[in-house]
Design an enzyme around this catalytic site. Structure first.
Site, PDB file in Angstrom:
ATOM      1  N   GLY A 145       0.776  -1.377   0.069  1.00 53.63           N
ATOM      2  CA  GLY A 145      -0.177   0.186  -0.256  1.00 53.63           C
ATOM      3  C   GLY A 145       1.034   1.383   0.237  1.00 53.63           C
ATOM      4  N   ASN A 176       2.171   3.139  -2.981  1.00 54.40           N
ATOM      5  CA  ASN A 176       0.907   3.704  -3.295  1.00 54.40           C
ATOM      6  C   ASN A 176       0.507   4.333  -2.911  1.00 54.40           C
ATOM      7  OD1 ASN A 176       3.346   4.092  -5.973  1.00 54.40           O
ATOM      8  ND2 ASN A 176       2.846   2.123  -6.055  1.00 54.40           N
ATOM      9  N   MET A 203      -3.301  -7.393  -7.494  1.00 55.75           N
ATOM     10  CA  MET A 203      -2.543  -8.571  -7.958  1.00 55.75           C
ATOM     11  C   MET A 203      -4.096  -9.782  -8.120  1.00 55.75           C
ATOM     12  SD  MET A 203      -0.146  -6.871  -7.956  1.00 55.75           S
ATOM     13  CE  MET A 203       1.086  -8.277  -8.589  1.00 55.75           C
ATOM     14  N   LEU A 222      -6.568 -10.731 -11.664  1.00 57.49           N
ATOM     15  CA  LEU A 222      -7.217 -10.566 -13.404  1.00 57.49           C
ATOM     16  C   LEU A 222      -8.596  -9.464 -12.413  1.00 57.49           C
ATOM     17  CD1 LEU A 222      -5.493 -13.450 -14.931  1.00 57.49           C
ATOM     18  CD2 LEU A 222      -5.139 -10.334 -15.023  1.00 57.49           C
ATOM     19  N   ASN A 250      -4.869   1.757 -13.501  1.00 63.75           N
ATOM     20  CA  ASN A 250      -3.404   0.109 -12.847  1.00 63.75           C
ATOM     21  C   ASN A 250      -2.322   0.798 -12.445  1.00 63.75           C
ATOM     22  OD1 ASN A 250      -3.003  -1.833 -12.110  1.00 63.75           O
ATOM     23  ND2 ASN A 250      -2.721  -2.795 -13.773  1.00 63.75           N
ATOM     24  N   HIS A 280       1.875  -0.289 -13.107  1.00 63.51           N
ATOM     25  CA  HIS A 280       2.706  -1.602 -13.489  1.00 63.51           C
ATOM     26  C   HIS A 280       4.369  -1.087 -13.201  1.00 63.51           C
ATOM     27  CE1 HIS A 280       3.499  -5.891 -15.019  1.00 63.51           C
ATOM     28  NE2 HIS A 280       4.376  -5.290 -16.059  1.00 63.51           N
TER      29      HIS A 280
HETATM   30  C1  GAR Z   1       3.592  -1.874  -7.420  1.00 60.21           C
HETATM   31  O1  GAR Z   1       5.271  -1.324  -7.732  1.00 60.21           O
HETATM   32  C2  GAR Z   1       3.007  -1.652  -8.535  1.00 60.21           C
HETATM   33  O2  GAR Z   1       3.278  -1.429  -9.697  1.00 60.21           O
HETATM   34  C3  GAR Z   1       2.708  -3.434  -8.688  1.00 60.21           C
HETATM   35  O3  GAR Z   1       2.371  -3.474  -7.470  1.00 60.21           O
HETATM   36  C4  GAR Z   1       3.408  -2.256  -5.980  1.00 60.21           C
HETATM   37  C5  GAR Z   1       2.110  -2.051  -5.753  1.00 60.21           C
HETATM   38  O4  GAR Z   1       3.029  -1.556  -4.374  1.00 60.21           O
HETATM   39  N1  GAR Z   1       1.765  -3.872  -9.363  1.00 60.21           N
HETATM   40  C6  GAR Z   1       1.824  -4.593 -10.439  1.00 60.21           C
HETATM   41  O5  GAR Z   1       2.515  -5.328 -10.729  1.00 60.21           O
HETATM   42  C7  GAR Z   1       0.330  -4.705 -10.929  1.00 60.21           C
HETATM   43  N2  GAR Z   1       0.783  -5.640 -12.018  1.00 60.21           N
HETATM   44  P1  GAR Z   1       2.660  -1.004  -3.161  1.00 60.21           P
HETATM   45  O6  GAR Z   1       1.689  -2.465  -2.563  1.00 60.21           O
HETATM   46  O7  GAR Z   1       3.560  -0.541  -2.145  1.00 60.21           O
HETATM   47  O8  GAR Z   1       1.823   0.481  -4.260  1.00 60.21           O
END
Ligand code: GAR
Length: 222
Positions: free
Chosen positions: A31, A33, A109, A111, A126, A128
């Site tokens: 979390g 982000n 995570m 789909l 989203n 990535h």
């Molecule tokens: C982020 O790095 C995001 O790019 C990735 O999950 C992480 C979540 O980080 N998302 C994916 O890989 C989706 N395909 P966070 O939980 O610290 O925000």
């Protein structure tokens, strides 16, 4: 001449929406982000409000982060749903209850199905950790290191049925250093994610004239 911007249009040129836009965050893990978006809102950089966080993971640290910030966090454990469509229907119910206008996947995570996409057409984002269309799917940072690219980064895109494939909203580039490990490279990518995602959300919720971003459809509260 200044350095060329990696993000067009510059978020500083973007008009603000009249009223704060209600965001629903979908997060499966840490979390960070989510926290960066909340911080950008607090700093007045993003005229929005996080109405609710939804997680599918009982152990996700995002639950603690949300509690600390006083933002409701709803657990919808995917193991309790036999079909993806049923999980998406439960998600929609919560999003509607909180009058969410834009759905922000931040480390989600799972789909998604056409059920969620149809409920929020053109209004699901989203993030990535690669420069799409390279290195889709899981372990994107490992994939980039293994391939030997010299520049990677992160991408914010609109969500479509095909994983990691919707229209790109914004990207940030991160150089791969010769002695990088997955951890060191991912740390620098995350720093860019925290900067990029709030800016990209700002671009989407109030697209400037002339931008090529797809216009959202439907009512603000559907
Ligand atoms: C982020 O790095 C995001 O790019 C990735 O999950 C992480 C979540 O980080 N998302 C994916 O890989 C989706 N395909 P966070 O939980 O610290 O925000």
């Amino acid at each position: 001449m200044g350095q060329p911007s990696l993000l067009w249009p510059d978020a500083d040129d973007v008009p603000e929406p009249a009223a704060p836009v209600l965001l629903g965050i979908l997060a499966s893990g840490n979390g960070s982000n989510f926290a960066a978006i909340a911080q950008a809102i607090r700093a007045g950089e993003l005229k929005a409000e996080i109405a609710v966080v939804i997680t599918n993971n009982p152990d996700a640290y995002v639950r603690q982060r949300a509690e600390q910030l006083g933002i409701p966090c709803i657990l919808l454990n995917h193991r309790e749903y036999t079909q993806r469509e049923a999980l998406d229907a439960a998600i929609i119910e919560v999003l509607k209850q909180y009058r969410v206008e834009w759905v922000i996947m931040a480390g989600w995570m799972r789909l998604v199905t056409e059920v969620l996409i149809a409920a929020y057409p053109g209004r699901i984002l989203n993030l990535h950790p690669s420069l799409l269309p390279s290195f889709k799917g899981l372990h994107a940072v490992e994939q980039a290191l293994e391939y030997g690219v010299k520049i990677t980064g992160c991408t914010v895109h609109l969500v479509t049925l095909e994983m990691d494939s919707g229209p790109i909203v914004a990207q940030a580039a991160v150089p791969v250093l010769p002695d990088d490990t997955v951890e060191s490279l991912y740390q620098r990518i995350q720093a860019q994610e925290h900067r990029l995602y709030p800016q990209a959300i700002r671009l989407c919720i109030a697209p400037p004239e002339g931008s090529r971003l797809p216009k959202p459809t439907g009512n603000r509260h559907n």
